[in-house]
Design a protein around this motif. Sequence first.
Motif, short mmCIF file in Angstrom:
data_model
loop_
_atom_site.label_atom_id
_atom_site.label_comp_id
_atom_site.label_asym_id
_atom_site.label_seq_id
_atom_site.Cartn_x
_atom_site.Cartn_y
_atom_site.Cartn_z
N ALA A 192 0.83 -1.21 0.00
CA ALA A 192 0.00 0.00 0.00
C ALA A 192 0.87 1.25 0.00
N ARG A 193 1.95 1.24 0.77
CA ARG A 193 2.83 2.40 0.83
C ARG A 193 3.49 2.67 -0.53
N ASP A 194 4.02 1.60 -1.14
CA ASP A 194 4.66 1.77 -2.45
C ASP A 194 3.65 2.24 -3.50
N SER A 195 2.45 1.69 -3.45
CA SER A 195 1.41 2.08 -4.42
C SER A 195 1.05 3.55 -4.26
N ALA A 196 0.89 4.00 -3.02
CA ALA A 196 0.53 5.40 -2.78
C ALA A 196 1.64 6.34 -3.25
N GLU A 197 2.90 5.93 -3.05
CA GLU A 197 4.01 6.77 -3.50
C GLU A 197 4.05 6.85 -5.03
N LEU A 198 3.82 5.72 -5.69
CA LEU A 198 3.79 5.71 -7.15
C LEU A 198 2.62 6.54 -7.67
N LEU A 199 1.48 6.40 -7.03
CA LEU A 199 0.31 7.18 -7.41
C LEU A 199 0.61 8.68 -7.35
N GLY A 209 -1.57 7.14 -16.16
CA GLY A 209 -2.53 6.82 -15.11
C GLY A 209 -2.04 5.64 -14.29
N TYR A 210 -2.49 5.58 -13.05
CA TYR A 210 -2.04 4.50 -12.15
C TYR A 210 -3.16 3.48 -11.95
N ALA A 211 -2.79 2.21 -11.90
CA ALA A 211 -3.74 1.13 -11.63
C ALA A 211 -3.37 0.40 -10.35
N ILE A 212 -4.30 0.34 -9.41
CA ILE A 212 -4.16 -0.51 -8.22
C ILE A 212 -4.19 -1.95 -8.72
N THR A 213 -3.17 -2.75 -8.36
CA THR A 213 -2.93 -4.00 -9.09
C THR A 213 -2.70 -5.21 -8.19
#
Length: 441
Positions: A192-199, A209-213
């Motif tokens: 979740a932390r890495d995804s939020a940073e990438l977002l 655009g970013y995709a939750i994956t």
Amino acid sequence: MTTTPANASPSHASQATRAVRGRVLHFQRDPQFHEDAYQYWEDGLLIIRDGRIVAAGDHGRLAAEIPAGTEVIDHRGKLIVPGFIDTHVHFPQTDIIASPSPGLLHWLETYTFPEERRFEDPDYARGVAGFFTEELLRNGTTSAVVWSTVHAASADALFAESHQRNLRMVTGKVLMDRNCPEFLRDTAESGARDSAELLSRWHGKGRLGYAITPRFAPTSSEAQLATCAELARAYPDAYIQTHVAENRDEVRWVAELFPHARSYLDVYDHYGLLRPGAFYGHAIYLDQDDRRRLADSGAAVAHCPTSNLFLGSGFYDFHQSDANRLNVTLATDVGGGTSFSMLRTMNAAHKVARMGGYYLTALRMFYLATRAAADALGWSERVGSFTPGCEADFIVLDPQATPLIARRSARSETLEEQLFAFAMLGDDRVIDQVYVMGEAV
């Protein structure tokens, strides 16, 4: 005005306005359900200003609107369509395409997971990302919903490469905290932390655009799926991508891991992951309740016929899909899929449909690869058609690309016959030119 042959290569990158002449086709809605689904001009014209479509229509009607001195790029005799949009493709699997395997789970363990481990190296990820984007463009794919690996560096690499090329692309770091090799495992918290940073770094930057994956339900714990739900709530305009009901063994496994869920799809629904902008790869083994829920949610199916055939997963049911008006799109699913070409993917889609007693027309296949995907992504005012204001991402298809296609094209009496010849006989050789934001690439 000045006219430039299509095979000339003038330097016109700084020119704000240009016109492109040829046979022009785009879609406005699904030809399966609407008679006025598309517009086609045998001698058509696109007028482009600052990378966007100003007008599209018949050359005889629009020629007077071309500003004096504007270069007209001449593709007469060739077909101009919006760039293809691939809604499910794994860039880290580029180098394991066409790897022999008796089935999905064996293929993951033997080829996919060891290859994906290499993407912890940012240099390796950048090298593959560069080749991957070139291969997409060579095959006429100008936008895609792409899978990276569990490593944030892999998503960074593809985002950077796409941004440099000014491509409209979506990707996301894979989330996977169980039932996978330790070397590819994250945690609910770290994912979740890495995804939020990438977002925060990439979503909405340029054309990205970013995709939750979450990879698929078996490789995410309930804690990780709960963090996906939190991300989805926190970023309502983010995309979502995962796999569902690809083969029977996988469906049985999900039933064991989530005994309280009504179905495989219900696992995702429980965590709020069914919504517009969500893409579910495969979706072969759904029941009627699943299909109704999927349709009501606004989520889309990424139909992956070449990988479904390659891995022996099964046949997508177009009859039931139509009955429930599912949002269907077309996808290569490389590397389980066996080609980057959306034309070869159409070939497989047509044959898969026929095995289920369904006739999938060429018009609809081209719609699925362009406007349908754009609509599912919420991009109908951006790409996927030649509506004024859309970004000028388009491709030029050559009916003389091979001797066989040339002979068949010469006998084509209708647009459907010409498109069908492209879909059944075509591959990357048919792609004569690719334009991104009005620039030939």
